[in-house]
Scaffold this motif. Structure first.
Motif, mmCIF file in Angstrom:
data_model
loop_
_atom_site.group_PDB
_atom_site.id
_atom_site.type_symbol
_atom_site.label_atom_id
_atom_site.label_comp_id
_atom_site.label_asym_id
_atom_site.label_seq_id
_atom_site.Cartn_x
_atom_site.Cartn_y
_atom_site.Cartn_z
ATOM 1 N N GLY A 125 -70.986 -38.024 -23.008
ATOM 2 C CA GLY A 125 -70.646 -36.644 -23.305
ATOM 3 C C GLY A 125 -71.728 -35.631 -22.970
ATOM 4 O O GLY A 125 -72.924 -35.883 -23.141
ATOM 5 N N ASN A 126 -71.285 -34.485 -22.451
ATOM 6 C CA ASN A 126 -72.152 -33.320 -22.326
ATOM 7 C C ASN A 126 -72.205 -32.645 -23.693
ATOM 8 O O ASN A 126 -71.180 -32.164 -24.196
ATOM 9 C CB ASN A 126 -71.593 -32.341 -21.288
ATOM 10 N N VAL A 127 -73.384 -32.630 -24.283
ATOM 11 C CA VAL A 127 -73.529 -32.101 -25.644
ATOM 12 C C VAL A 127 -74.278 -30.768 -25.595
ATOM 13 O O VAL A 127 -75.351 -30.668 -24.993
ATOM 14 C CB VAL A 127 -74.278 -33.100 -26.552
ATOM 15 N N THR A 128 -73.690 -29.758 -26.223
ATOM 16 C CA THR A 128 -74.338 -28.461 -26.401
ATOM 17 C C THR A 128 -74.729 -28.338 -27.865
ATOM 18 O O THR A 128 -73.886 -28.506 -28.752
ATOM 19 C CB THR A 128 -73.394 -27.324 -26.005
ATOM 20 N N VAL A 129 -75.992 -28.071 -28.126
ATOM 21 C CA VAL A 129 -76.476 -28.079 -29.512
ATOM 22 C C VAL A 129 -77.321 -26.848 -29.789
ATOM 23 O O VAL A 129 -78.046 -26.358 -28.919
ATOM 24 C CB VAL A 129 -77.280 -29.375 -29.810
ATOM 25 N N SER A 130 -77.197 -26.323 -31.003
ATOM 26 C CA SER A 130 -78.088 -25.256 -31.457
ATOM 27 C C SER A 130 -78.577 -25.602 -32.864
ATOM 28 O O SER A 130 -77.835 -26.152 -33.680
ATOM 29 C CB SER A 130 -77.393 -23.890 -31.461
ATOM 30 N N VAL A 131 -79.838 -25.292 -33.099
ATOM 31 C CA VAL A 131 -80.450 -25.495 -34.416
ATOM 32 C C VAL A 131 -81.098 -24.180 -34.819
ATOM 33 O O VAL A 131 -81.904 -23.623 -34.073
ATOM 34 C CB VAL A 131 -81.499 -26.626 -34.391
ATOM 35 N N THR A 132 -80.729 -23.675 -35.993
ATOM 36 C CA THR A 132 -81.251 -22.399 -36.465
ATOM 37 C C THR A 132 -82.145 -22.610 -37.674
ATOM 38 O O THR A 132 -81.717 -23.170 -38.683
ATOM 39 C CB THR A 132 -80.107 -21.429 -36.825
ATOM 40 N N TYR A 133 -83.389 -22.185 -37.532
ATOM 41 C CA TYR A 133 -84.338 -22.179 -38.647
ATOM 42 C C TYR A 133 -84.336 -20.769 -39.244
ATOM 43 O O TYR A 133 -84.601 -19.799 -38.534
ATOM 44 C CB TYR A 133 -85.752 -22.485 -38.161
ATOM 45 N N THR A 134 -84.062 -20.674 -40.542
ATOM 46 C CA THR A 134 -84.065 -19.377 -41.218
ATOM 47 C C THR A 134 -85.004 -19.436 -42.416
ATOM 48 O O THR A 134 -84.883 -20.323 -43.271
ATOM 49 C CB THR A 134 -82.658 -18.995 -41.713
ATOM 50 N N LEU A 135 -85.946 -18.497 -42.481
ATOM 51 C CA LEU A 135 -86.844 -18.376 -43.630
ATOM 52 C C LEU A 135 -86.441 -17.149 -44.425
ATOM 53 O O LEU A 135 -86.395 -16.039 -43.892
ATOM 54 C CB LEU A 135 -88.292 -18.247 -43.151
#
Length: 345
Positions: A140-150
């Motif tokens: 699979g072609n995987v598109t990922v996002s990870v958001t760090y919020t302080l």
């Protein structure tokens, strides 16, 4: 509140988020690595509470995965292979005959695209990455996002979102080693943990889950009422002995509390609560660390940090009774883990 971006190598940038309370979190675009977290103790002294290298270039290898985003699949996959939809997928054998933390093509080795943001009460970074079909042996072609919020109330939120054009395993986590003593004054032996869990997953002598669920009652794995981590730093109990005289085990959450885990250091007064929608977590107590690494505050050593790796279980690829990690094609993977810092009352 501010966001500071500093180039630290020819290719890498380190971003530091600072909130109105003075808490600061530093993150690399390489590997999405958390390099420092500065939080106050009971006397409002700001000190670092995670393990990180003094020389930023040491993250290029990073065999202990300090602070890194782990994917596509966090944890160990037995025999470095799995079957899915009638097909066998062979992965890199990077820990004996097994596959650990997605091998050399894992997300901890990726250079992520970064988009900073700020709101009235928070600030953060959204990290984005695309993993092509077949990378590391995964479909699979995987598109990922990870958001760090302080946030201004000293909460660090990590939001994970991903999709794939083929059905594929996906289990993302962050591999920070926490030590609430501040600037690594001591090991985590005298820090107390509480975990909302009445059963953990048994390991074999290669640290591979057997699929057996063991009740925590009357074992060093019973953290329901809280206990010192050091009570399991021994070789008297077989499962602690297998893990090098500590913990490297998956705890299944009972979901009886909003806080799935709590870490406290009575000397500094710091505490950290873990909130997540994940079904469980691996708690790893740095059993494999030695004095060969130079960290921000000195040399590494055994039991210097504890990881709370919130995630599904890769053992589900071989055992039907484990929390599933298969993402169906076209579906959205979406999960959140929060590390909330405060001072003990």
């Amino acid at each position: 509140m501010n966001i500071k971006a500093v180039p630290v190598t020819e290719k890498w940038t380190e971003y530091t988020l600072t909130n109105e309370a003075g808490m600061a979190v530093s993150i690399l675009d390489f590997g999405g690595i958390i390099t420092k977290i500065l939080v106050p103790d009971r006397d409002e002294n700001l000190e670092n509470v995670v393990l990180g290298y003094r020389n930023i270039r040491d993250y290029q290898q990073n065999p202990n995965y300090f602070g890194a985003l782990i994917g596509r699949v966090a944890g160990r996959i037995q025999g470095a292979s799995f079957e899915l939809s009638g097909n066998t997928h062979v992965l890199e054998s990077n820990e004996g005959a097994n596959h650990l933390h997605s091998g050399s093509a894992g997300f901890h080795q990726a250079l992520w695209q970064v988009a900073p943001f700020q709101t009235e009460n928070s600030l953060g970074l959204t990290l984005s990455h695309k993993s092509p079909d077949g990378e590391g042996g995964y479909p699979g072609n995987v598109t990922v996002s990870v958001t760090y919020t302080l946030t201004n109330d000293n909460r660090l939120l990590i939001d994970y979102e991903a999709s794939s054009d083929k059905t594929t395993p996906l289990a993302l986590t962050n591999h920070s080693y926490f030590n609430l003593s501040g600037d690594l004054k001591s090991t985590v032996e005298t820090q107390a943990a509480a975990i909302d869990s009445s059963q953990f997953v048994e390991l074999d002598d290669q640290l591979i889950p057997t699929g057996n669920l063991i009740p925590v009652a009357e074992t060093p794995f019973d953290f329901r009422a809280g206990r010192m981590l050091g009570e399991g730093f021994n070789e008297k109990f077989a499962q602690n002995k297998l893990a090098g005289g500590g913990y490297d085990h998956y705890f299944l959450f009972d979901n009886t509390r909003e806080q799935k885990a709590l870490l406290q250091d009575s000397a500094s007064g710091r505490q950290m609560a873990v909130e997540t929608d994940q079904p469980g977590m691996v708690m790893y107590t740095g059993n494999g660390l030695d004095d060969s690494l130079l960290l921000n505050e000195g040399k590494s050593r055994k039991y210097l940090g504890v990881c709370f790796e919130t995630q599904g279980s890769p053992a589900s690829l071989h055992h039907a009774n484990m929390p599933d990690i298969v993402l169906q094609a076209g579906e959205v993977y979406k999960t959140q883990t929060v590390f909330a810092f405060s001072v003990m009352k």
